[in-house]
Design an enzyme around this catalytic site. Structure first.
Site, PDB file in Angstrom:
ATOM      1  N   THR A 170       0.850  -1.183   0.000  1.00 34.20           N
ATOM      2  CA  THR A 170       0.000   0.000   0.000  1.00 34.20           C
ATOM      3  C   THR A 170       0.885   1.232   0.000  1.00 34.20           C
ATOM      4  OG1 THR A 170      -1.799  -1.118   1.136  1.00 34.20           O
ATOM      5  CG2 THR A 170      -1.809   1.274   1.241  1.00 34.20           C
ATOM      6  N   PHE A 172       1.120   5.070   0.985  1.00 33.93           N
ATOM      7  CA  PHE A 172       0.513   6.047   1.881  1.00 33.93           C
ATOM      8  C   PHE A 172       1.048   7.439   1.541  1.00 33.93           C
ATOM      9  CE2 PHE A 172       0.187   2.090   4.158  1.00 33.93           C
ATOM     10  CZ  PHE A 172      -1.005   2.181   4.861  1.00 33.93           C
TER      11      PHE A 172
END
Lengths: 271, 271
Positions: A170, A172
């Site tokens: 992921t 961020f």
């Protein structure tokens, strides 16, 4: 230093806070909207929000919130997401009938859950699904979250790394009230609206291609109230103070209806 | 003629089936995956799936399923989505503490729900949320779904048109085993993968811009197993049998790693 994140303690966002910031005081919020509000109000120095995942794609709500707020992107961070199947101590995989988690986590583990032949139950947060499981007292249910979440709630990990594809990262974004100016290799994030006419996107992208500026991400989001028209979010390699980037954005201004620089920040690596 | 849709009876997808097909025999399925399977197996002649909404954006799962299956897009259809707040007869808005619906519907009514000061509960389907409400017997809960769903389950509509923006349209795609060849103004949907190098997307889009072919949608989805690389879905105006489109796709072949035509079909209008 207070850093806002969405989710319960033990969320992947909190893990990313600890990776990106030095000794952050991590403050949990229920929604992404509250994270933006906390930073805008000055209650937290920074916020850290997920923006895209290599399996499930972009987190659209945060793209929309970036445009509705006036904060700057001040950095990015990549996190390898390892999902765990979590249940009460003593429970075995054969007992599990229902698995709860955030819809993105359920989607990232869809193949695994299909093989397990369970019913899925979408809830608001990964770490929150462990909290809900604990409160429910149900022994035929499991949750999908981080190993840290299992530890916090004193629950048992039945299996680790249950995502369908190990390349599960992921990205961020760190958001703050002020823009940063750093040295080294940087990224710049912009957002623009185009006239709805043939070749509009091609012309917009030409300003980067003609200057050999690398584009790492393009995302389109609908314009509310203008059916089938879109706003484009683009990430490019290069700092805002780089003369080529400045010229490209000047050039882009000739083709777009609106243009906003969301931030220029240090490029993260995958380690 | 059997047409597969996802959701319960009374779903917006079923309304779209009735709009697009003449006298369809609409068959409900729990998941989009089952819709694709039913059409592939020949159990249903066609399927109708939502692909994007003017407020909440693309339905990524269906973009992913288009690539994982070998069906063709045979048509498109636009539906104006009017959400209703639905509760048990006799209940007033002041009684409502919790509102259930599909996450996309909750997102499309986010402002309305914030003003109502209620807790939201994501469930698998809009019409399904009315079914769940009915079964629960809870008088302080409401659901968000179509007027048709309220009628089917004998529930009360508290308010109609509660979406934050009236320009709320969903675009549906009809999918079938065979490609169609129609006259009139058409659209063609393609999907391709690019080399991860500067200017790759710009070159890909040039094949359309250089031939004045209008692009109506671009969507990127992550490539599983290749972090931060993407697959691009593009819709263009023009039929596959149009010589300009044929030349453009030949030209595109020079720049892409993979290219697949998902379908060429009659362009829908908004009425």
């Amino acid at each position: 230093m207070k850093v806002a994140f969405q989710g319960e303690k033990g969320a992947f966002s909190e893990e990313a806070c600890n990776k990106f910031f030095e000794f952050p005081d991590t403050i949990p919020f229920d929604t992404f909207e509250e994270v933006f509000t906390a930073v805008t109000a000055g209650d937290c120095a920074y916020g850290l929000i997920p923006i895209e995942n290599t399996l499930s794609g972009s987190i659209h709500q945060n793209y929309d919130l970036l445009i509705r707020n006036t904060l700057y992107i001040v950095g990015e961070c990549f996190l390898r997401v390892r999902h765990c199947l979590i249940a009460f101590p003593g429970v075995t995989k054969q007992n599990i009938k229902v698995v709860m988690s955030h819809p993105q986590a359920l989607w990232q583990c869809a193949g695994y859950l299909r093989d397990l032949e369970v019913i899925t139950e979408p809830v608001y947060d990964t770490a929150g699904s462990v909290k809900l499981l604990k409160a429910s007292g149900e022994y035929n249910k499991a949750a999908i979250a981080s190993a840290k979440a299992a530890e916090i709630y004193g629950m048992q990990i039945l299996e680790t790394g249950i995502e369908d594809n190990p390349e599960n990262y992921t990205r961020f974004l760190a958001i703050g009230q002020n823009s940063v100016a750093l040295h080294g290799e940087e990224k710049t994030s912009i957002v623009f609206e185009l006239r709805n006419q043939p070749g509009a996107l091609f012309k917009a992208l030409s300003v980067f291609a003609l200057r050999d500026i690398d584009l790492t991400k393009i995302e389109s989001r609908p314009l509310p109230g203008k059916p089938w028209e879109y706003r484009f979010y683009v990430d490019i390699i290069g700092a805002l103070c780089d003369i080529r980037v400045g010229k490209a954005l000047d050039h882009l201004g000739e083709y777009v209806l609106t243009l906003r620089v969301l931030g220029s920040y240090r490029r993260a690596n995958m380690e």
